[in-house]
Design an enzyme around this catalytic site. Structure first.
Site, mmCIF file in Angstrom:
data_model
loop_
_atom_site.group_PDB
_atom_site.id
_atom_site.type_symbol
_atom_site.label_atom_id
_atom_site.label_comp_id
_atom_site.label_asym_id
_atom_site.label_seq_id
_atom_site.Cartn_x
_atom_site.Cartn_y
_atom_site.Cartn_z
ATOM 1 N N ASP A 218 0.633 -1.084 0.111
ATOM 2 C CA ASP A 218 -0.048 -0.009 -0.150
ATOM 3 C C ASP A 218 0.825 1.212 -0.002
ATOM 4 O O ASP A 218 1.147 1.741 -1.340
ATOM 5 C CB ASP A 218 -1.264 0.084 1.014
ATOM 6 C CG ASP A 218 -0.971 -0.313 2.598
ATOM 7 O OD1 ASP A 218 0.026 0.454 2.872
ATOM 8 O OD2 ASP A 218 -1.298 -1.085 3.118
ATOM 9 N N LYS B 292 -2.233 -2.001 -3.758
ATOM 10 C CA LYS B 292 -3.436 -0.821 -3.442
ATOM 11 C C LYS B 292 -2.609 0.703 -3.883
ATOM 12 O O LYS B 292 -1.957 1.246 -3.218
ATOM 13 C CB LYS B 292 -3.437 -0.615 -2.089
ATOM 14 C CG LYS B 292 -4.598 -1.777 -1.322
ATOM 15 C CD LYS B 292 -4.594 -1.889 -0.060
ATOM 16 C CE LYS B 292 -5.535 -2.798 0.676
ATOM 17 N NZ LYS B 292 -5.482 -2.373 2.235
HETATM 18 P P1 5GP Z 1 3.171 -0.763 3.474
HETATM 19 O O1 5GP Z 1 3.124 -0.801 2.247
HETATM 20 O O2 5GP Z 1 2.069 0.167 3.868
HETATM 21 O O3 5GP Z 1 4.629 -0.454 3.710
HETATM 22 O O4 5GP Z 1 2.720 -2.120 4.105
HETATM 23 C C1 5GP Z 1 1.550 -2.871 3.865
HETATM 24 C C2 5GP Z 1 1.363 -3.741 4.685
HETATM 25 O O5 5GP Z 1 0.177 -3.462 5.492
HETATM 26 C C3 5GP Z 1 0.877 -5.251 4.054
HETATM 27 O O6 5GP Z 1 2.460 -5.947 3.951
HETATM 28 C C4 5GP Z 1 0.124 -5.830 5.296
HETATM 29 O O7 5GP Z 1 0.812 -6.626 6.111
HETATM 30 C C5 5GP Z 1 -0.696 -4.635 6.011
HETATM 31 N N1 5GP Z 1 -1.918 -4.187 5.506
HETATM 32 C C6 5GP Z 1 -2.177 -3.358 4.619
HETATM 33 N N2 5GP Z 1 -3.530 -3.191 4.163
HETATM 34 C C7 5GP Z 1 -3.914 -4.622 4.699
HETATM 35 C C8 5GP Z 1 -5.234 -5.051 4.596
HETATM 36 O O8 5GP Z 1 -6.331 -4.622 4.047
HETATM 37 N N3 5GP Z 1 -5.386 -6.424 5.479
HETATM 38 C C9 5GP Z 1 -4.334 -6.936 5.998
HETATM 39 N N4 5GP Z 1 -4.524 -8.188 6.277
HETATM 40 N N5 5GP Z 1 -3.132 -6.430 5.831
HETATM 41 C C10 5GP Z 1 -2.940 -5.045 5.442
#
Ligand code: 5GP
Ligand code: MG
Length: 189
Positions: free
Chosen positions: A98, A126
């Site tokens: 994300d 995302k």
């Molecule tokens: P970022 O890209 O923000 O550093 O990390 C994303 C992480 O947030 C993902 O690897 C996951 O572990 C967690 N995450 C983000 N959105 C969701 C979601 O909708 N459901 C779940 N289970 N984890 C999420």
């Protein structure tokens, strides 16, 4: 924990997409031996299905990324020191990208170990929440970022629950829960 998730991607949709993705990745690696590196624990189910759709020689490894919310940054990535990154063709498997903070951090750490090549396959992308310009080479699905819905199932958890669901669904994000921007925010990986 009692909430029944609303189905977002069915078991059949996932199976069809994983087959397709497996074929694309197989073409992308063109005869090379892959070193698959998957994130614990959310990628467990996805990885188990995906690697069986990639008929190439490969070794499989797992690493754990731990996050602490300090100044809005991921500050701790836990590695298994036994992963042979150097000189290898790495396929990193991520659960959800994300903000991109975690993926960027992992890519930098792995690049320091001088792999021959490094590619990323995510289960869910995302892109609308991206804060750091980073892109998975492949993603099984794109999902809209939502402040009030949380993805679970097919390995994705909410407080360690829901991982065994055969589909990907959404549950309400409890009030006060941090936005889905950091790993570990109330959810095990
Ligand atoms: P970022 O890209 O923000 O550093 O990390 C994303 C992480 O947030 C993902 O690897 C996951 O572990 C967690 N995450 C983000 N959105 C969701 C979601 O909708 N459901 C779940 N289970 N984890 C999420
Ligand atoms: Mg998680």
């Amino acid at each position: 924990m009692n909430e029944t998730p609303a189905v977002l991607f069915t078991r059949e949709q996932i199976a069809a997409r994983v087959r397709e993705l497996g074929a694309e990745i197989t073409r992308g690696f063109d005869g090379q031996e892959l070193t698959v590196v998957a994130l614990m624990k959310s990628c467990l189910v996805f990885t188990a299905d995906l690697i069986r759709e990639i008929p190439r020689p490969m070794t499989c490894h797992f690493l754990r990324a731990a996050a602490h919310e300090e100044a809005g940054a991921v500050t701790d990535i836990v590695y298994s020191t036994e992963i042979p990154f150097t000189g290898r063709d790495i396929l990193l498997i991520e659960d959800i990208v994300d903000t991109g903070i975690t993926l960027r951090f992992l890519l930098d750490q792995i690049q320091d170990r001088k792999p021959k090549s490094l590619k990323v396959c995510a289960l869910i992308d995302k892109p609308s929440l991206r804060k750091i310009e980073v892109r998975p080479d492949w993603a099984a699905f794109e999902a809209e970022a939502s402040p009030d819905r949380f993805l679970v199932g097919y390995g994705l958890d909410r407080g360690e629950h829901y991982r065994a669901l055969p589909y990907i669904g959404t549950i309400a994000r409890p009030a006060g829960d941090p936005a889905p921007s950091l790993k570990g925010g109330g959810s095990g990986m």
